[in-house]
Design a protein around this motif. Structure first.
Motif, PDB file in Angstrom:
ATOM      1  N   GLY A  58       9.215   0.979  13.221  1.00 60.17           N
ATOM      2  CA  GLY A  58      10.504   0.381  12.901  1.00 60.17           C
ATOM      3  C   GLY A  58      10.479  -0.466  11.637  1.00 60.17           C
ATOM      4  O   GLY A  58      11.345  -1.307  11.437  1.00 60.17           O
ATOM      5  N   LEU A  59       9.485  -0.264  10.775  1.00 65.50           N
ATOM      6  CA  LEU A  59       9.363  -1.022   9.536  1.00 65.50           C
ATOM      7  C   LEU A  59       9.939  -0.221   8.372  1.00 65.50           C
ATOM      8  O   LEU A  59       9.851   1.002   8.351  1.00 65.50           O
ATOM      9  CB  LEU A  59       7.906  -1.355   9.253  1.00 65.50           C
ATOM     10  N   THR A  60      10.483  -0.912   7.406  1.00 59.59           N
ATOM     11  CA  THR A  60      11.035  -0.275   6.227  1.00 59.59           C
ATOM     12  C   THR A  60      10.482  -0.941   4.981  1.00 59.59           C
ATOM     13  O   THR A  60      10.421  -2.171   4.913  1.00 59.59           O
ATOM     14  CB  THR A  60      12.580  -0.386   6.219  1.00 59.59           C
ATOM     15  N   ALA A  61      10.080  -0.139   4.020  1.00 61.37           N
ATOM     16  CA  ALA A  61       9.561  -0.667   2.756  1.00 61.37           C
ATOM     17  C   ALA A  61      10.685  -0.714   1.738  1.00 61.37           C
ATOM     18  O   ALA A  61      11.451   0.237   1.606  1.00 61.37           O
ATOM     19  CB  ALA A  61       8.437   0.226   2.243  1.00 61.37           C
ATOM     20  N   TYR A  62      10.785  -1.805   1.019  1.00 61.20           N
ATOM     21  CA  TYR A  62      11.804  -1.963  -0.014  1.00 61.20           C
ATOM     22  C   TYR A  62      11.133  -2.202  -1.354  1.00 61.20           C
ATOM     23  O   TYR A  62      10.211  -3.020  -1.456  1.00 61.20           O
ATOM     24  CB  TYR A  62      12.731  -3.141   0.298  1.00 61.20           C
ATOM     25  N   GLY A  63      11.560  -1.506  -2.357  1.00 62.70           N
ATOM     26  CA  GLY A  63      11.085  -1.726  -3.713  1.00 62.70           C
ATOM     27  C   GLY A  63       9.709  -1.148  -3.979  1.00 62.70           C
ATOM     28  O   GLY A  63       9.098  -0.472  -3.141  1.00 62.70           O
ATOM     29  N   PHE A  64       9.242  -1.424  -5.173  1.00 64.82           N
ATOM     30  CA  PHE A  64       7.962  -0.896  -5.636  1.00 64.82           C
ATOM     31  C   PHE A  64       6.804  -1.427  -4.801  1.00 64.82           C
ATOM     32  O   PHE A  64       5.940  -0.656  -4.360  1.00 64.82           O
ATOM     33  CB  PHE A  64       7.768  -1.255  -7.119  1.00 64.82           C
ATOM     34  N   ILE A  65       6.776  -2.726  -4.556  1.00 68.25           N
ATOM     35  CA  ILE A  65       5.669  -3.344  -3.813  1.00 68.25           C
ATOM     36  C   ILE A  65       5.642  -2.837  -2.371  1.00 68.25           C
ATOM     37  O   ILE A  65       4.574  -2.522  -1.839  1.00 68.25           O
ATOM     38  CB  ILE A  65       5.763  -4.885  -3.851  1.00 68.25           C
ATOM     39  N   GLY A  66       6.792  -2.744  -1.738  1.00 69.14           N
ATOM     40  CA  GLY A  66       6.848  -2.232  -0.371  1.00 69.14           C
ATOM     41  C   GLY A  66       6.371  -0.795  -0.288  1.00 69.14           C
ATOM     42  O   GLY A  66       5.631  -0.424   0.632  1.00 69.14           O
ATOM     43  N   SER A  67       6.766   0.019  -1.257  1.00 71.21           N
ATOM     44  CA  SER A  67       6.316   1.410  -1.294  1.00 71.21           C
ATOM     45  C   SER A  67       4.819   1.490  -1.535  1.00 71.21           C
ATOM     46  O   SER A  67       4.124   2.319  -0.947  1.00 71.21           O
ATOM     47  CB  SER A  67       7.063   2.182  -2.381  1.00 71.21           C
ATOM     48  N   LEU A  68       4.316   0.627  -2.402  1.00 71.96           N
ATOM     49  CA  LEU A  68       2.886   0.608  -2.686  1.00 71.96           C
ATOM     50  C   LEU A  68       2.084   0.194  -1.454  1.00 71.96           C
ATOM     51  O   LEU A  68       1.051   0.795  -1.144  1.00 71.96           O
ATOM     52  CB  LEU A  68       2.591  -0.338  -3.849  1.00 71.96           C
ATOM     53  N   ILE A  69       2.570  -0.791  -0.727  1.00 70.86           N
ATOM     54  CA  ILE A  69       1.895  -1.226   0.505  1.00 70.86           C
ATOM     55  C   ILE A  69       1.902  -0.103   1.538  1.00 70.86           C
ATOM     56  O   ILE A  69       0.878   0.191   2.166  1.00 70.86           O
ATOM     57  CB  ILE A  69       2.544  -2.512   1.061  1.00 70.86           C
ATOM     58  N   THR A  70       3.040   0.544   1.701  1.00 71.87           N
ATOM     59  CA  THR A  70       3.147   1.646   2.657  1.00 71.87           C
ATOM     60  C   THR A  70       2.190   2.768   2.301  1.00 71.87           C
ATOM     61  O   THR A  70       1.464   3.282   3.158  1.00 71.87           O
ATOM     62  CB  THR A  70       4.591   2.189   2.689  1.00 71.87           C
ATOM     63  N   ALA A  71       2.175   3.152   1.035  1.00 74.74           N
ATOM     64  CA  ALA A  71       1.293   4.237   0.592  1.00 74.74           C
ATOM     65  C   ALA A  71      -0.173   3.848   0.726  1.00 74.74           C
ATOM     66  O   ALA A  71      -1.007   4.673   1.124  1.00 74.74           O
ATOM     67  CB  ALA A  71       1.614   4.611  -0.852  1.00 74.74           C
ATOM     68  N   THR A  72      -0.507   2.611   0.421  1.00 75.18           N
ATOM     69  CA  THR A  72      -1.897   2.163   0.512  1.00 75.18           C
ATOM     70  C   THR A  72      -2.377   2.135   1.961  1.00 75.18           C
ATOM     71  O   THR A  72      -3.480   2.597   2.266  1.00 75.18           O
ATOM     72  CB  THR A  72      -2.062   0.772  -0.135  1.00 75.18           C
ATOM     73  N   VAL A  73      -1.556   1.614   2.850  1.00 72.92           N
ATOM     74  CA  VAL A  73      -1.922   1.597   4.281  1.00 72.92           C
ATOM     75  C   VAL A  73      -2.104   3.032   4.781  1.00 72.92           C
ATOM     76  O   VAL A  73      -3.083   3.341   5.471  1.00 72.92           O
ATOM     77  CB  VAL A  73      -0.864   0.850   5.118  1.00 72.92           C
ATOM     78  N   GLY A  74      -1.196   3.908   4.420  1.00 72.83           N
ATOM     79  CA  GLY A  74      -1.317   5.310   4.824  1.00 72.83           C
ATOM     80  C   GLY A  74      -2.562   5.964   4.252  1.00 72.83           C
ATOM     81  O   GLY A  74      -3.256   6.729   4.941  1.00 72.83           O
ATOM     82  N   ALA A  75      -2.884   5.673   2.990  1.00 71.48           N
ATOM     83  CA  ALA A  75      -4.074   6.247   2.362  1.00 71.48           C
ATOM     84  C   ALA A  75      -5.353   5.724   3.026  1.00 71.48           C
ATOM     85  O   ALA A  75      -6.309   6.482   3.206  1.00 71.48           O
ATOM     86  CB  ALA A  75      -4.074   5.934   0.869  1.00 71.48           C
ATOM     87  N   ILE A  76      -5.366   4.455   3.390  1.00 72.78           N
ATOM     88  CA  ILE A  76      -6.531   3.896   4.080  1.00 72.78           C
ATOM     89  C   ILE A  76      -6.720   4.569   5.436  1.00 72.78           C
ATOM     90  O   ILE A  76      -7.833   4.952   5.806  1.00 72.78           O
ATOM     91  CB  ILE A  76      -6.401   2.364   4.228  1.00 72.78           C
TER      92      ILE A  76
END
Length: 85
Positions: free
Chosen positions: A53-71
């Protein structure tokens, strides 16, 4: 998807893949490897975050989402490599 969106997507994927590679393996995978890991991580992270139920907003949010997924992706791949050998 416009050209600008594609460029931002590539940059986020490359940076997220590099960060995940640094954290999980100790060094990156080169530009193309980082890009692939980051993009797949962004897909996985987006799916995981939506389940929570989390949503990423903006560049930083997208970067955090992608980094967590990549890890998580690199962790799973690492587990699969250990059991296959």
């Amino acid at each position: 998807m416009g050209l600008w969106s594609l460029i931002v997507w590539i940059v986020i994927g490359a940076v997220a893949g590099w960060i995940a590679g640094e954290l999980m393996r100790g060094h990156g995978f080169g530009f193309l490897g980082n890009l692939v890991v980051g993009i797949l991580g962004a897909i996985l992270g987006g799916w995981m975050f939506s389940l929570l139920g989390l949503t990423a907003y903006g560049f930083i949010g997208s970067l955090i989402t992608a980094t967590v997924g990549a890890i998580v992706l690199l962790f799973i791949v690492g587990l699969m490599r250990r059991t296959a050998v």
